[in-house]
Design a protein around this motif. Structure first.
Motif, PDB file in Angstrom:
ATOM      1  N   PRO A   1      -4.294  -9.551   0.287  1.00  0.00           N
ATOM      2  CA  PRO A   1      -5.763  -9.488   0.252  1.00  0.00           C
ATOM      3  C   PRO A   1      -6.349 -10.879   0.464  1.00  0.00           C
ATOM      4  O   PRO A   1      -5.817 -11.874  -0.038  1.00  0.00           O
ATOM      5  CB  PRO A   1      -6.062  -8.970  -1.160  1.00  0.00           C
TER       6      PRO A   1
ATOM      7  N   ARG B   1      -8.491   5.961  -0.333  1.00  0.00           N
ATOM      8  CA  ARG B   1      -8.398   4.508  -0.455  1.00  0.00           C
ATOM      9  C   ARG B   1      -7.093   3.994   0.152  1.00  0.00           C
ATOM     10  O   ARG B   1      -7.075   2.970   0.850  1.00  0.00           O
ATOM     11  CB  ARG B   1      -8.491   4.098  -1.924  1.00  0.00           C
ATOM     12  N   GLN B   2      -6.002   4.703  -0.097  1.00  0.00           N
ATOM     13  CA  GLN B   2      -4.717   4.295   0.475  1.00  0.00           C
ATOM     14  C   GLN B   2      -4.762   4.323   1.999  1.00  0.00           C
ATOM     15  O   GLN B   2      -4.256   3.411   2.670  1.00  0.00           O
ATOM     16  CB  GLN B   2      -3.614   5.229  -0.023  1.00  0.00           C
TER      17      GLN B   2
ATOM     18  N   LEU C   1     -12.399   2.450   6.305  1.00  0.00           N
ATOM     19  CA  LEU C   1     -12.346   1.440   5.258  1.00  0.00           C
ATOM     20  C   LEU C   1     -11.819   2.034   3.962  1.00  0.00           C
ATOM     21  O   LEU C   1     -11.851   3.252   3.764  1.00  0.00           O
ATOM     22  CB  LEU C   1     -13.738   0.847   5.028  1.00  0.00           C
ATOM     23  N   ALA C   2     -11.389   1.153   3.065  1.00  0.00           N
ATOM     24  CA  ALA C   2     -10.952   1.613   1.745  1.00  0.00           C
ATOM     25  C   ALA C   2     -12.100   2.263   0.995  1.00  0.00           C
ATOM     26  O   ALA C   2     -11.878   3.042   0.064  1.00  0.00           O
ATOM     27  CB  ALA C   2     -10.402   0.438   0.947  1.00  0.00           C
ATOM     28  N   HIS C   3     -13.339   1.973   1.417  1.00  0.00           N
ATOM     29  CA  HIS C   3     -14.514   2.555   0.761  1.00  0.00           C
ATOM     30  C   HIS C   3     -14.546   4.077   0.895  1.00  0.00           C
ATOM     31  O   HIS C   3     -15.310   4.752   0.205  1.00  0.00           O
ATOM     32  CB  HIS C   3     -15.791   1.954   1.352  1.00  0.00           C
TER      33      HIS C   3
ATOM     34  N   ARG D   1      -7.902  -5.977  13.997  1.00  0.00           N
ATOM     35  CA  ARG D   1      -7.111  -6.628  12.977  1.00  0.00           C
ATOM     36  C   ARG D   1      -6.468  -7.914  13.510  1.00  0.00           C
ATOM     37  O   ARG D   1      -6.205  -8.049  14.708  1.00  0.00           O
ATOM     38  CB  ARG D   1      -6.005  -5.696  12.455  1.00  0.00           C
TER      39      ARG D   1
ATOM     40  N   ASN E   1      -4.132  -8.727   8.623  1.00  0.00           N
ATOM     41  CA  ASN E   1      -5.336  -8.917   7.828  1.00  0.00           C
ATOM     42  C   ASN E   1      -6.567  -8.686   8.696  1.00  0.00           C
ATOM     43  O   ASN E   1      -6.456  -8.406   9.894  1.00  0.00           O
ATOM     44  CB  ASN E   1      -5.356 -10.318   7.207  1.00  0.00           C
TER      45      ASN E   1
ATOM     46  N   ASP F   1      -1.031  -1.252  -6.842  1.00  0.00           N
ATOM     47  CA  ASP F   1      -1.720   0.005  -7.167  1.00  0.00           C
ATOM     48  C   ASP F   1      -0.701   1.114  -7.446  1.00  0.00           C
ATOM     49  O   ASP F   1       0.212   1.357  -6.649  1.00  0.00           O
ATOM     50  CB  ASP F   1      -2.629   0.412  -6.005  1.00  0.00           C
TER      51      ASP F   1
ATOM     52  N   GLY G   1       0.827  -1.189   0.000  1.00  0.00           N
ATOM     53  CA  GLY G   1       0.000   0.000   0.000  1.00  0.00           C
ATOM     54  C   GLY G   1       0.867   1.246   0.000  1.00  0.00           C
ATOM     55  O   GLY G   1       1.978   1.263  -0.534  1.00  0.00           O
TER      56      GLY G   1
ATOM     57  N   ASN H   1      -6.924   1.480   3.480  1.00  0.00           N
ATOM     58  CA  ASN H   1      -6.306   0.159   3.311  1.00  0.00           C
ATOM     59  C   ASN H   1      -5.104  -0.059   4.217  1.00  0.00           C
ATOM     60  O   ASN H   1      -4.645  -1.196   4.367  1.00  0.00           O
ATOM     61  CB  ASN H   1      -5.842  -0.020   1.849  1.00  0.00           C
TER      62      ASN H   1
ATOM     63  N   GLU I   1       3.971  -3.376  -4.475  1.00  0.00           N
ATOM     64  CA  GLU I   1       2.592  -2.873  -4.416  1.00  0.00           C
ATOM     65  C   GLU I   1       2.046  -2.754  -5.827  1.00  0.00           C
ATOM     66  O   GLU I   1       2.697  -2.209  -6.714  1.00  0.00           O
ATOM     67  CB  GLU I   1       2.542  -1.522  -3.699  1.00  0.00           C
TER      68      GLU I   1
END
Length: 503
Positions: free
Chosen positions: A104, A461-462, A414-416, A199, A154, A51, A29, A465, A49
């Protein structure tokens, strides 16, 4: 079993005090995990990474001016030898000391214990099971780089992903490679992060390093809301069933905080010094508009009293803040600012929808009082309603919105956030808005001098995540004590918890 010769050579290098432990961050990330390890005195040697924006962020923050470190890489197309060659890392088995990362988990609910064992014995077997690809690539990197320690992060569901405990199976593979392994559930709020982020962390050390795994002690206290307790119980359900059946596993309970510790960092403590953004006023004045939000506009800090947490975020070594904030930007949500203003802390979408309907009724009544009544179910009526009331069913999307409480840590980012910011509405009703990019970074414990590549959406998003750097720091610091201590000097009773095969 991993060849112990490179293990011993690297261990001697570290314990002689010659160099800092070197880290390779997979699925890195933007670098939350890396940042915590760097704060604990590690050297961030490299990262992988996929992305492009996140890879650029990682390169910009850890390898300034070294363009090859900012290249996005697909781990499935980048075997360890290729990465070592591209980054001039030298002998793969001697290049790094610690391997970290969070593969992921979405696609790997049914990898299976037999499959992972097959992978451990036959590295090419991944070609026959694409579902397992990313975790298998992670394990291949462990095999190639022979790290002294492995740290994996995770979601808690990794312990019960469709009735499947992938963490346990990875622990078994690592054990077969010569590692002592433990995994547990941690909440970031217990470690100074102003966010109740649950987590799973798996930590493994080679048997040449230590005979047990140490986990960090909590630094802060909070009684978690019932929802977090329930989610943890679901994640641990498989373990309870296995234990009841006489099975063994590598899970141990992480050290829990006690009320005598400092209270958890609140949202107010984390972001109060950041400049106020009065969304309704700025919208009315035409300052807030649709379109790209630049990160290069300087906004002075709020001169409010700074908390200890704020001081940490502004003075993080190597990532100190400047005299102003440069990425304090928010989403353009003209319909919803007025709804945000009317919500109470803790309110979620059902309350927001109800309040929006109230605003709509008030608008209809105001028009009627001016002899401009709009008849129900007409095109004009529906257009007015759509301009005020969000279209989502309150019964189907209860958690879509949430107004933060000032005197509690934030709920999980969240990444959302890269798509909307309704899950974290600012607690200050006078500002009537979602959180900004920099506020999200603060809640994730990124210091003010840490930069994010790309525009607002990729930055959100970064951040969502990322591994919280403060949590990563505590884990890294505890691990380094084991890496630098000789076996005879290690007093396992001094550590909060030890690895064991639970029964």
């Amino acid at each position: 079993m991993t060849d112990v010769r490179p293990i011993r050579q690297k261990l001697h290098r570290i314990r002689s005090g010659a160099k800092a432990p070197r880290v390779l961050d997979l699925f890195a990330g933007c670098g939350g995990f890396s940042l915590g390890f760097k704060r604990a005195g590690y050297d961030i040697a490299a990262a992988v990474e996929f992305d492009a924006n996140a890879a650029q962020s990682h390169g910009d923050n850890f390898h300034i001016g070294e363009w090859q470190h900012a290249i996005a890489r697909d781990i499935t197309c980048t075997p360890p030898t290729k990465l070592a060659e591209e980054l001039r890392m030298g002998d793969v088995s001697l290049a790094v000391d610690v391997l970290i990362g969070g593969p992921p988990c979405q696609a790997f609910a049914r990898v299976g214990r037999s499959k992972l064992r097959e992978i451990a014995e036959h590295p090419e077997a991944f070609r026959h099971d694409s579902r397992a690809r990313l975790y298998i690539e992670y394990l291949r990197y462990v095999e190639a780089f022979a790290p002294l320690a492995v740290v994996m992060e995770n979601v808690p569901d990794m312990l019960n992903h469709g009735g499947h405990n992938l963490a346990e199976e990875i622990a078994e593979v690592l054990e077969a490679k010569g590692y002592v392994c433990t995994y547990s559930l941690f909440n970031a709020a217990f470690y100074g992060v102003p966010q109740m982020r649950e987590r799973m962390l798996l930590v493994a050390v080679h048997r040449e390093v230590a005979s047990d795994v140490a986990l960090p002690a909590p630094t802060h206290w909070i009684e978690l809301p019932q929802g977090y307790v329930g989610s943890r119980a679901v994640a641990l359900k498989l373990l309870a069933a296995k234990t009841a059946g006489g099975g063994r596993h590598h899970y141990v309970d992480a050290p829990l905080p006690t009320p005598d510790l400092k209270g958890a960092i609140t949202t107010r403590e984390a972001i109060e010094d950041l400049p106020a953004i009065d969304a309704l006023t700025l919208l009315k004045e035409g300052v807030l508009r649709r379109g790209r939000k630049a990160f290069d506009v300087a906004v002075p800090y709020n001169p409010a009293t700074q908390s200890n947490y704020v001081n940490t975020m502004r003075s993080w070594p190597g990532y100190e803040g400047k005299s102003a904030v440069y990425d304090h930007v928010i989403r353009y949500l003209p319909r919803d600012y007025q709804i945000f203003a009317g919500l109470q802390p803790g309110d979620q979408y059902p309350e927001a929808h109800k309040y929006a309907l109230k605003l709509f009724d008030e608008r209809l009544a105001a028009l009627a009082s001016k002899s401009a009544k709009i008849e129900e179910d007409t095109e004009e009526w529906h257009a007015l309603r759509a301009s005020i009331v969000p279209p989502y069913d309150a019964g189907k999307f209860p958690n879509k919105w949430r107004k933060m409480e000032a005197d509690q840590p934030a709920r999980t980012l969240l990444a959302h956030l890269g798509k909307d910011g309704y899950s974290h509405i600012h607690y200050d009703s006078s500002q009537a808005r979602p959180i900004s990019v920099r506020e999200a970074a603060r809640l994730q414990s990124f210091p003010d001098g840490f930069s994010f590549a790309g525009t607002m959406n990729p930055a959100f998003r970064q951040i969502g995540n990322a591994v919280p750097p403060l949590l990563a720091w505590r884990v890294a610091d505890t691990l380094r004590q084991q890496l630098t201590a000789s076996m005879s000097d290690q007093d396992v009773s001094a550590f909060p918890i030890r690895s064991r095969l639970a029964t």
